[in-house]
Write a protein that holds these residues in place. Structure first.
Motif, PDB file in Angstrom:
ATOM      1  N   SER A 102      40.278  89.440  75.455  1.00  0.00           N
ATOM      2  CA  SER A 102      41.448  90.385  75.423  1.00  0.00           C
ATOM      3  C   SER A 102      42.865  89.792  75.981  1.00  0.00           C
ATOM      4  O   SER A 102      42.639  88.711  76.518  1.00  0.00           O
ATOM      5  CB  SER A 102      41.058  91.719  76.474  1.00  0.00           C
ATOM      6  N   VAL A 103      43.786  90.403  75.513  1.00  0.00           N
ATOM      7  CA  VAL A 103      45.008  89.925  75.621  1.00  0.00           C
ATOM      8  C   VAL A 103      45.747  90.321  76.898  1.00  0.00           C
ATOM      9  O   VAL A 103      45.289  91.608  77.478  1.00  0.00           O
ATOM     10  CB  VAL A 103      45.929  90.300  74.481  1.00  0.00           C
TER      11      VAL A 103
ATOM     12  N   SER B 207      51.561  92.841  79.756  1.00  0.00           N
ATOM     13  CA  SER B 207      52.314  92.907  78.693  1.00  0.00           C
ATOM     14  C   SER B 207      51.994  94.105  77.450  1.00  0.00           C
ATOM     15  O   SER B 207      52.988  94.557  77.033  1.00  0.00           O
ATOM     16  CB  SER B 207      52.245  91.487  77.643  1.00  0.00           C
ATOM     17  N   GLN B 208      50.706  94.497  77.467  1.00  0.00           N
ATOM     18  CA  GLN B 208      50.308  95.514  76.592  1.00  0.00           C
ATOM     19  C   GLN B 208      50.776  96.837  76.940  1.00  0.00           C
ATOM     20  O   GLN B 208      51.230  97.501  76.113  1.00  0.00           O
ATOM     21  CB  GLN B 208      48.751  95.392  76.229  1.00  0.00           C
ATOM     22  N   HIS B 209      50.579  97.035  78.275  1.00  0.00           N
ATOM     23  CA  HIS B 209      50.978  98.459  78.915  1.00  0.00           C
ATOM     24  C   HIS B 209      52.635  98.320  78.682  1.00  0.00           C
ATOM     25  O   HIS B 209      53.064  99.413  78.373  1.00  0.00           O
ATOM     26  CB  HIS B 209      50.526  98.567  80.342  1.00  0.00           C
TER      27      HIS B 209
ATOM     28  N   GLN C 224      43.626  94.366  84.965  1.00  0.00           N
ATOM     29  CA  GLN C 224      42.312  94.095  84.641  1.00  0.00           C
ATOM     30  C   GLN C 224      42.141  94.291  83.290  1.00  0.00           C
ATOM     31  O   GLN C 224      43.078  94.415  82.510  1.00  0.00           O
ATOM     32  CB  GLN C 224      41.187  95.237  85.347  1.00  0.00           C
ATOM     33  N   TYR C 225      41.022  93.796  82.702  1.00  0.00           N
ATOM     34  CA  TYR C 225      40.709  93.611  81.171  1.00  0.00           C
ATOM     35  C   TYR C 225      41.107  94.787  80.642  1.00  0.00           C
ATOM     36  O   TYR C 225      40.514  95.964  80.822  1.00  0.00           O
ATOM     37  CB  TYR C 225      39.271  93.101  80.916  1.00  0.00           C
ATOM     38  N   THR C 226      41.781  94.625  79.612  1.00  0.00           N
ATOM     39  CA  THR C 226      41.763  95.926  78.539  1.00  0.00           C
ATOM     40  C   THR C 226      40.496  95.727  77.444  1.00  0.00           C
ATOM     41  O   THR C 226      40.034  94.664  77.486  1.00  0.00           O
ATOM     42  CB  THR C 226      43.196  95.865  77.722  1.00  0.00           C
TER      43      THR C 226
END
Length: 375
Positions: free
Chosen positions: A259-260, A264-266, A54-56
């Motif tokens: 948000s991105v 990928s961010q995690h 879900q959204y960060t």
């Protein structure tokens, strides 16, 4: 009515399509063709079934922001506030677009140093600004006389790409000092520092705007995990800027992408616990040295390559054709794709130069070099 009436299909797409049609080895587009780090793949496999889709938060995953801040402190001795001075972007290109469209208004001028990456000018045009293209020296170092002469009362921003795409050159301490001297007279001018190749440097060290006390209060720095971690398709980058600038950029970012990509961010956040950025430079230096060694006895003349994963060559000893025609011929008749440097200039300056990307497997580089040496 088009805001970008003169923008056509990019040279990267044109050359890659031509390479596909003719079965050529593609050293034109700037992305690796080798596997990602196995550790990153294992992290990704484990995370894909986690509850992370879900959204960060709009500015970015807090753990990733914290690790970028730690890396920035370690690498550049700059302490960055994760809440007010950082922003995760959908690749550095979105970061560049956001920075330009936040601060550039109708009629503002933006200095762009040619040859230049192709996203800068369209970003300025969409903002209603005027791109002012300033040519680098013949050896692709900055010409500060030209830069200073190009500054007017309408100059809002200067874009500095260092390490430099397409030429692979890196700014020196004296270059930064020259820029600082000029900008002391113009405190209103902002800097956009495109540093996406910051971890791909060789014998000459990268000097970041993060380290420039006289400039960082007016500088937006764009970085790229796609380049640093060779996962270009993930499109994750970030901006670092002082709070007053970041506050305004977040307003634009919020309504551009909000948000991105969360996955990928995690994955990058976890990977940063184990990756050594210094190894990135070593790996690419080995590839640069391999490619240079393979073609040093060809009729191509190697230009200096201080950083990035691009090698520029001169082909004067082979042909007097313009670089676009020669690049096409190289694909069709010799089976290797490159990018002609003239397309990175506003006035299509043609010095008979081509850009090869050496972010490829050794087997690819060896096969390409064999073809290049036979010309």
């Amino acid at each position: 009515m088009s805001k970008l009436p003169n923008i056509t299909t990019s040279i990267f797409s044109v050359m890659s399509q031509l390479a596909n049609e003719h079965g050529a080895i593609n050293l034109s587009q700037g992305f690796p063709n080798f596997p990602e780090d196995e550790r990153l793949l294992q992290i990704s496999e484990r995370l894909i079934r986690s509850n992370i889709h879900q959204y960060t938060p709009m500015a970015g995953l807090p753990s990733l922001l914290e690790k970028i801040a730690n890396q920035t402190l370690q690498q550049y001795n700059r302490k960055v506030n994760t809440a007010t001075e950082m922003l995760i972007t959908a690749g550095a290109t979105q970061g560049v677009f956001t920075a330009i469209n936040t601060f550039v208004n109708q009629g503002d001028e933006v200095l762009i140093l040619d040859p230049s990456y192709d996203s800068y000018e369209p970003s300025v045009l969409v903002a209603g600004g005027k791109p002012v293209r300033v040519s680098l020296n013949l050896d692709y170092t900055p010409n500060f006389n030209k830069i200073e002469a190009a500054i007017t009362s309408k100059t809002k921003m200067i874009v500095v790409n260092n390490p430099h795409n397409p030429t692979g050159r890196i700014w020196t301490e004296s270059d930064f000092e020259a820029l600082e001297t000029i900008l002391e007279k113009h405190p209103e001018i902002l800097i956009l520092g495109d540093e996406v190749y910051e971890y791909i440097t060789f014998t000459q060290p990268h000097i970041s705007f993060n380290t420039r006390e006289k400039l960082k209060h007016r500088t937006v720095i764009a970085s790229s995990f796609g380049k640093s971690l060779h996962v270009t398709g993930w499109k994750v980058g970030y901006l670092i800027a002082p709070e007053n600038l970041m506050y305004e950029m977040k307003k634009v970012h919020q309504f551009l992408v909000f948000s991105v990509n969360s996955f990928s961010q995690h994955a990058i956040s976890e990977y940063m616990d184990v990756v050594d950025f210094s190894e990135v430079s070593k790996m690419y230096q080995r590839k640069r040295d391999l490619f240079q060694g393979l073609i040093k006895n060809s009729r191509f003349e190697l230009m200096p390559c201080d950083g990035t994963y691009f090698q520029v060559v001169n082909y004067n000893a082979i042909s007097k054709e313009n670089d676009v025609d020669f690049a096409r011929k190289l694909i069709i008749e010799n089976g290797v794709a490159a990018i002609p440097i003239s397309v990175f200039y506003e006035d299509v300056t043609d010095k008979h130069m081509l850009r090869f990307c050496f972010a490829k497997t050794d087997e690819t580089l060896i096969a390409a070099a064999e073809k290049l040496c036979s010309i």
